[in-house]
Design a protein around this motif. Structure first.
Motif, mmCIF file in Angstrom:
data_model
loop_
_atom_site.group_PDB
_atom_site.id
_atom_site.type_symbol
_atom_site.label_atom_id
_atom_site.label_comp_id
_atom_site.label_asym_id
_atom_site.label_seq_id
_atom_site.Cartn_x
_atom_site.Cartn_y
_atom_site.Cartn_z
ATOM 1 N N THR A 89 -5.944 -44.793 1.013
ATOM 2 C CA THR A 89 -6.217 -43.944 2.178
ATOM 3 C C THR A 89 -5.420 -42.646 2.180
ATOM 4 O O THR A 89 -5.550 -41.855 3.120
ATOM 5 C CB THR A 89 -5.918 -44.708 3.486
ATOM 6 N N ARG B 62 -7.012 -37.933 12.233
ATOM 7 C CA ARG B 62 -6.793 -36.923 11.192
ATOM 8 C C ARG B 62 -6.176 -35.670 11.820
ATOM 9 O O ARG B 62 -6.861 -34.662 12.033
ATOM 10 C CB ARG B 62 -8.110 -36.574 10.503
ATOM 11 N N ARG C 243 4.547 -48.189 7.839
ATOM 12 C CA ARG C 243 3.337 -47.702 7.175
ATOM 13 C C ARG C 243 3.475 -46.221 6.822
ATOM 14 O O ARG C 243 3.075 -45.786 5.740
ATOM 15 C CB ARG C 243 2.112 -47.925 8.069
ATOM 16 N N GLN C 244 4.052 -45.442 7.738
ATOM 17 C CA GLN C 244 4.246 -44.022 7.454
ATOM 18 C C GLN C 244 5.277 -43.824 6.345
ATOM 19 O O GLN C 244 5.102 -42.971 5.464
ATOM 20 C CB GLN C 244 4.678 -43.288 8.727
ATOM 21 N N VAL D 52 -2.835 -48.586 1.378
ATOM 22 C CA VAL D 52 -2.261 -47.303 1.784
ATOM 23 C C VAL D 52 -2.530 -46.248 0.721
ATOM 24 O O VAL D 52 -2.889 -45.105 1.026
ATOM 25 C CB VAL D 52 -0.747 -47.449 2.053
ATOM 26 N N ARG E 73 3.691 -44.354 3.033
ATOM 27 C CA ARG E 73 2.889 -43.208 2.605
ATOM 28 C C ARG E 73 3.779 -42.127 1.990
ATOM 29 O O ARG E 73 3.460 -41.544 0.950
ATOM 30 C CB ARG E 73 2.102 -42.636 3.792
ATOM 31 N N ASP F 282 -5.101 -40.882 8.676
ATOM 32 C CA ASP F 282 -5.463 -42.262 8.348
ATOM 33 C C ASP F 282 -6.767 -42.615 9.047
ATOM 34 O O ASP F 282 -6.777 -42.903 10.245
ATOM 35 C CB ASP F 282 -4.352 -43.217 8.785
ATOM 36 N N ARG G 1 -6.710 -45.683 11.167
ATOM 37 C CA ARG G 1 -5.578 -45.777 12.087
ATOM 38 C C ARG G 1 -5.823 -46.757 13.229
ATOM 39 O O ARG G 1 -4.972 -47.576 13.557
ATOM 40 C CB ARG G 1 -5.269 -44.394 12.667
#
Length: 220
Positions: free
Chosen positions: A15, A144, A84-85, A12, A88, A68, A71
């Motif tokens: 990215t 994106r 995952r978010q 993560v 980040r 991502d 993704r």
């Protein structure tokens, strides 16, 4: 879960949109330092406007946070998208907090607005950016969404002071008697944006099933 999160940190981290984040952060610091660099003594309204502009700059950078490129590869994995978010955000949050602290220290203290109130305004912009990005990720297949969300946020920031009704004034100055009420409204906007972000975090059930089937070699 304790094993999954450490395993996710490195990929993560790699990215994260460091180019956009660094550009926004550097520009914000330069703007905040400009009055001291040229020996200017801005008044309270000018300093407030400067800080609002810097906060917007930071939020525009964070609009790219959920971009991502991988993704469509990570959607079928067992780790849910909200985690995952959240990871980040957690990786960037300490850096963002340090950046904002530096911004507040760089502007002239004599004309600096109340730190808590202007930080609330900055938080609203950040959460709006993240809520917009989460909405785009949920409703589209765009890997994106950052550029479109940044453009929408910038347009909103330009139009909001012009279109907001007088009874719901947000962009007031500290010496305006409406300042406390305005920041109550900022808090409401923050809560609403946070709800949108939370609702749009999970992968839609149908899309999640389709991607899992596709990853397993079945029909998408």
């Amino acid at each position: 879960m304790r094993v999954v999160i450490p395993d996710l940190v490195r990929p993560v981290w790699r990215t994260l949109p460091w180019r956009a984040l660094s550009a926004a952060g550097l520009l914000g610091l330069l703007l905040a330092a400009a009055p001291a660099a040229v020996g200017a003594e801005p008044d309270r309204w000018q300093t407030l406007t400067l800080l609002r502009g810097v906060a917007l700059t930071g939020a525009l950078g964070l609009a790219f946070l959920l971009d991502d490129p991988a993704r469509h590869l990570t959607a079928p994995v067992p780790t849910r998208r909200p985690l995952r978010q959240a990871l980040r955000v957690a990786l960037v949050a300490p850096l963002a907090a340090l950046w904002w602290t530096a911004v507040l220290l760089l502007v002239p203290s004599a004309s600096r607005p109340p730190a808590g109130d202007i930080t609330l305004e900055a938080a609203v912009l950040v959460v709006l950016a993240l809520a917009g990005a989460a909405t785009a990720v949920r409703l589209t297949d765009e890997a994106r969404p950052g550029p479109s969300i940044a453009a929408a946020l910038l347009l909103t920031a330009v139009l909001a002071p012009l279109l907001a009704p007088e009874s719901w004034a947000l962009f007031v100055t500290p010496d305006d008697p409406r300042w406390p009420a305005a920041h109550d409204r900022w808090a409401v906007v923050l809560g609403a944006a946070a709800v949108v972000w939370g609702v749009c975090g999970p992968e839609p059930l149908g899309r999640r099933r389709g991607r899992r089937a596709h990853a397993a070699g079945g029909p998408a």
